[in-house]
Design a protein around this motif. Structure first.
Motif, PDB file in Angstrom:
ATOM      1  N   GLY A 193       0.828  -1.209   0.000  1.00 20.83           N
ATOM      2  CA  GLY A 193       0.000   0.000   0.000  1.00 20.83           C
ATOM      3  C   GLY A 193       0.857   1.251   0.000  1.00 20.83           C
ATOM      4  N   ALA A 194       1.913   1.253   0.828  1.00 22.87           N
ATOM      5  CA  ALA A 194       2.822   2.395   0.889  1.00 22.87           C
ATOM      6  C   ALA A 194       3.581   2.565  -0.425  1.00 22.87           C
ATOM      7  CB  ALA A 194       3.804   2.213   2.043  1.00 22.87           C
ATOM      8  N   LEU A 195       4.004   1.444  -1.021  1.00 24.25           N
ATOM      9  CA  LEU A 195       4.718   1.497  -2.296  1.00 24.25           C
ATOM     10  C   LEU A 195       3.822   2.039  -3.396  1.00 24.25           C
ATOM     11  CD1 LEU A 195       7.257   0.866  -3.914  1.00 24.25           C
ATOM     12  CD2 LEU A 195       6.408  -1.462  -4.243  1.00 24.25           C
ATOM     13  N   ASN A 196       2.583   1.591  -3.409  1.00 25.63           N
ATOM     14  CA  ASN A 196       1.622   2.070  -4.408  1.00 25.63           C
ATOM     15  C   ASN A 196       1.373   3.567  -4.240  1.00 25.63           C
ATOM     16  OD1 ASN A 196      -0.525   1.568  -6.500  1.00 25.63           O
ATOM     17  ND2 ASN A 196      -1.832   2.269  -4.835  1.00 25.63           N
ATOM     18  N   LYS A 197       1.287   4.018  -2.985  1.00 30.82           N
ATOM     19  CA  LYS A 197       1.081   5.434  -2.706  1.00 30.82           C
ATOM     20  C   LYS A 197       2.265   6.255  -3.200  1.00 30.82           C
ATOM     21  CE  LYS A 197      -1.868   6.481  -0.138  1.00 30.82           C
ATOM     22  NZ  LYS A 197      -3.318   6.730  -0.321  1.00 30.82           N
ATOM     23  N   PHE A 198       3.477   5.743  -2.978  1.00 31.67           N
ATOM     24  CA  PHE A 198       4.681   6.447  -3.418  1.00 31.67           C
ATOM     25  C   PHE A 198       4.733   6.556  -4.939  1.00 31.67           C
ATOM     26  CE2 PHE A 198       9.146   6.315  -4.835  1.00 31.67           C
ATOM     27  CZ  PHE A 198       9.573   7.521  -4.294  1.00 31.67           C
ATOM     28  N   VAL A 199       4.415   5.467  -5.617  1.00 32.70           N
ATOM     29  CA  VAL A 199       4.410   5.480  -7.090  1.00 32.70           C
ATOM     30  C   VAL A 199       3.398   6.495  -7.604  1.00 32.70           C
ATOM     31  CG1 VAL A 199       3.886   4.128  -9.157  1.00 32.70           C
ATOM     32  CG2 VAL A 199       5.243   3.114  -7.317  1.00 32.70           C
ATOM     33  N   ASN A 200       2.230   6.533  -6.976  1.00 36.39           N
ATOM     34  CA  ASN A 200       1.208   7.507  -7.370  1.00 36.39           C
ATOM     35  C   ASN A 200       1.695   8.939  -7.172  1.00 36.39           C
ATOM     36  OD1 ASN A 200      -0.767   5.730  -8.258  1.00 36.39           O
ATOM     37  ND2 ASN A 200      -1.758   5.582  -6.269  1.00 36.39           N
ATOM     38  N   LEU A 201       2.436   9.168  -6.092  1.00 40.35           N
ATOM     39  CA  LEU A 201       2.966  10.508  -5.834  1.00 40.35           C
ATOM     40  C   LEU A 201       4.022  10.890  -6.865  1.00 40.35           C
ATOM     41  CD1 LEU A 201       3.239  10.508  -1.932  1.00 40.35           C
ATOM     42  CD2 LEU A 201       1.676  11.855  -3.327  1.00 40.35           C
ATOM     43  N   VAL A 202       4.827   9.928  -7.284  1.00 39.25           N
ATOM     44  CA  VAL A 202       5.834  10.187  -8.323  1.00 39.25           C
ATOM     45  C   VAL A 202       5.148  10.551  -9.641  1.00 39.25           C
ATOM     46  CG1 VAL A 202       7.661   9.159  -9.742  1.00 39.25           C
ATOM     47  CG2 VAL A 202       7.622   8.750  -7.266  1.00 39.25           C
ATOM     48  N   ILE A 203       4.128   9.788  -9.997  1.00 42.66           N
ATOM     49  CA  ILE A 203       3.365  10.064 -11.222  1.00 42.66           C
ATOM     50  C   ILE A 203       2.703  11.435 -11.129  1.00 42.66           C
ATOM     51  CG2 ILE A 203       1.373   9.365 -12.606  1.00 42.66           C
ATOM     52  CD1 ILE A 203       1.979   6.465 -11.763  1.00 42.66           C
ATOM     53  N   LEU A 204       2.113  11.719  -9.982  1.00 49.64           N
ATOM     54  CA  LEU A 204       1.432  12.993  -9.764  1.00 49.64           C
ATOM     55  C   LEU A 204       2.418  14.153  -9.845  1.00 49.64           C
ATOM     56  CD1 LEU A 204      -1.251  14.346  -9.050  1.00 49.64           C
ATOM     57  CD2 LEU A 204      -0.727  13.957  -6.634  1.00 49.64           C
ATOM     58  N   ASN A 205       3.598  13.965  -9.285  1.00 52.09           N
ATOM     59  CA  ASN A 205       4.626  15.012  -9.311  1.00 52.09           C
ATOM     60  C   ASN A 205       5.081  15.298 -10.735  1.00 52.09           C
ATOM     61  OD1 ASN A 205       6.302  16.551  -7.179  1.00 52.09           O
ATOM     62  ND2 ASN A 205       7.867  15.874  -8.626  1.00 52.09           N
ATOM     63  N   LEU A 206       5.248  14.247 -11.520  1.00 53.25           N
ATOM     64  CA  LEU A 206       5.665  14.403 -12.917  1.00 53.25           C
ATOM     65  C   LEU A 206       4.599  15.166 -13.710  1.00 53.25           C
ATOM     66  CD1 LEU A 206       7.607  13.818 -15.226  1.00 53.25           C
ATOM     67  CD2 LEU A 206       6.476  11.609 -15.547  1.00 53.25           C
ATOM     68  N   CYS A 207       3.333  14.809 -13.503  1.00 47.95           N
ATOM     69  CA  CYS A 207       2.234  15.523 -14.177  1.00 47.95           C
ATOM     70  C   CYS A 207       2.239  16.993 -13.799  1.00 47.95           C
ATOM     71  CB  CYS A 207       0.892  14.893 -13.800  1.00 47.95           C
ATOM     72  SG  CYS A 207       0.607  13.237 -14.453  1.00 47.95           S
ATOM     73  N   PHE A 208       2.461  17.268 -12.522  1.00 43.23           N
ATOM     74  CA  PHE A 208       2.482  18.654 -12.037  1.00 43.23           C
ATOM     75  C   PHE A 208       3.609  19.440 -12.687  1.00 43.23           C
ATOM     76  CE2 PHE A 208       4.183  21.727  -8.932  1.00 43.23           C
ATOM     77  CZ  PHE A 208       3.093  22.578  -8.837  1.00 43.23           C
ATOM     78  N   LEU A 209       4.796  18.862 -12.729  1.00 39.36           N
ATOM     79  CA  LEU A 209       5.946  19.556 -13.306  1.00 39.36           C
ATOM     80  C   LEU A 209       5.743  19.840 -14.789  1.00 39.36           C
ATOM     81  CD1 LEU A 209       8.901  17.639 -11.588  1.00 39.36           C
ATOM     82  CD2 LEU A 209       8.153  19.982 -11.123  1.00 39.36           C
ATOM     83  N   VAL A 210       5.222  18.854 -15.510  1.00 35.86           N
ATOM     84  CA  VAL A 210       4.987  19.031 -16.954  1.00 35.86           C
ATOM     85  C   VAL A 210       3.967  20.144 -17.194  1.00 35.86           C
ATOM     86  CG1 VAL A 210       4.011  17.952 -19.016  1.00 35.86           C
ATOM     87  CG2 VAL A 210       5.627  16.679 -17.576  1.00 35.86           C
ATOM     88  N   SER A 211       2.907  20.157 -16.404  1.00 40.12           N
ATOM     89  CA  SER A 211       1.853  21.147 -16.611  1.00 40.12           C
ATOM     90  C   SER A 211       2.246  22.534 -16.119  1.00 40.12           C
ATOM     91  CB  SER A 211       0.553  20.704 -15.920  1.00 40.12           C
ATOM     92  OG  SER A 211       0.757  20.514 -14.531  1.00 40.12           O
TER      93      SER A 211
END
Length: 217
Positions: free
Chosen positions: A16-34
């Motif tokens: 669960g923690a690993l999945n949350k971290f991966v989601n945060l990495v994906i979310l961070n990348l989307c934020f930076l691109v936008s």
């Protein structure tokens, strides 16, 4: 064997923690691109908080799809709000520089009023993008309610400010630390900071949601 299954199963705390971290990495990348055009940072912040306000309750769904959906939906209002806040911040900085022109009691009066305006800008900036991520309102109502909520929840507002200030201070405290923090911000930093602050926002917004049941997203 049971211990191994507890840590390796899909529903385990570790996974669960690993999945949350991966989601945060994906979310961070989307934020930076936008945020690349910079002028779109307001829409990006609104989308970032929209996903994280759901994530802290386990309601996030598909992070990538959810982020871009919110980014498009909040593009106009988020961008206008960002420009308004940037303009207000610029005026505040110019006012600070203008203080040296005044002398005596007039200088103190001008400095006090400028400081008060700065506090208002800071409170609105802390709350307005999370507010837009959670509620459907006009830009003026979003800003007004952000100031009201932030001003009436001094403890939460102080905590949110200190968390943000601490992250900034650690980043710039030394060239070596800045290099390390740059990796952190580019990997998951913005999403993680927003995620932590979203716990405070969910708590603050809870009472307001009950009063505006038809307006929140």
């Amino acid at each position: 064997m049971m211990m191994a299954e507890r840590f390796s199963g899909m529903d385990s705390p570790v996974m669960g923690a690993l999945n949350k971290f991966v989601n945060l990495v994906i979310l961070n990348l989307c934020f930076l691109v936008s945020c690349i055009p910079l002028v779109t940072a307001g829409a990006a912040l609104t989308a970032l908080y929209s996903v994280n306000l759901k994530m802290v309750k386990g309601e996030e769904g598909y992070v990538f799809r959810g982020y871009w959906k919110e980014f498009v939906q909040n593009f106009r209002q988020g961008t206008v709000c960002w420009m308004a806040m940037a303009g207000a911040g610029t005026v505040f900085i110019l006012d600070i520089k203008a203080v040296r022109v005044f002398h005596g009691g007039l200088k103190g009066l001008f400095l006090t009023s400028t400081f008060a305006i700065g506090i208002i800008i800071l409170v609105v900036f802390l709350y307005v993008f999370p507010y837009m991520a959670r509620f459907r309102d006009s830009l003026w109502v979003c800003m007004k309610n952000s100031l009201i909520i932030g001003g009436s929840r001094i403890g939460h507002t102080t905590a949110l400010f200190l968390i943000t200030a601490a992250a900034a201070a650690v980043t710039v405290c030394s060239p070596r630390m800045t290099a390390k923090m740059l990796f952190f911000w580019l990997t998951a930093g913005f999403a993680l900071l927003s995620y932590v602050k979203s716990y405070f926002f969910r708590n603050v917004f809870a009472e307001f949601e009950n009063m505006n049941a038809k307006k929140y997203k």
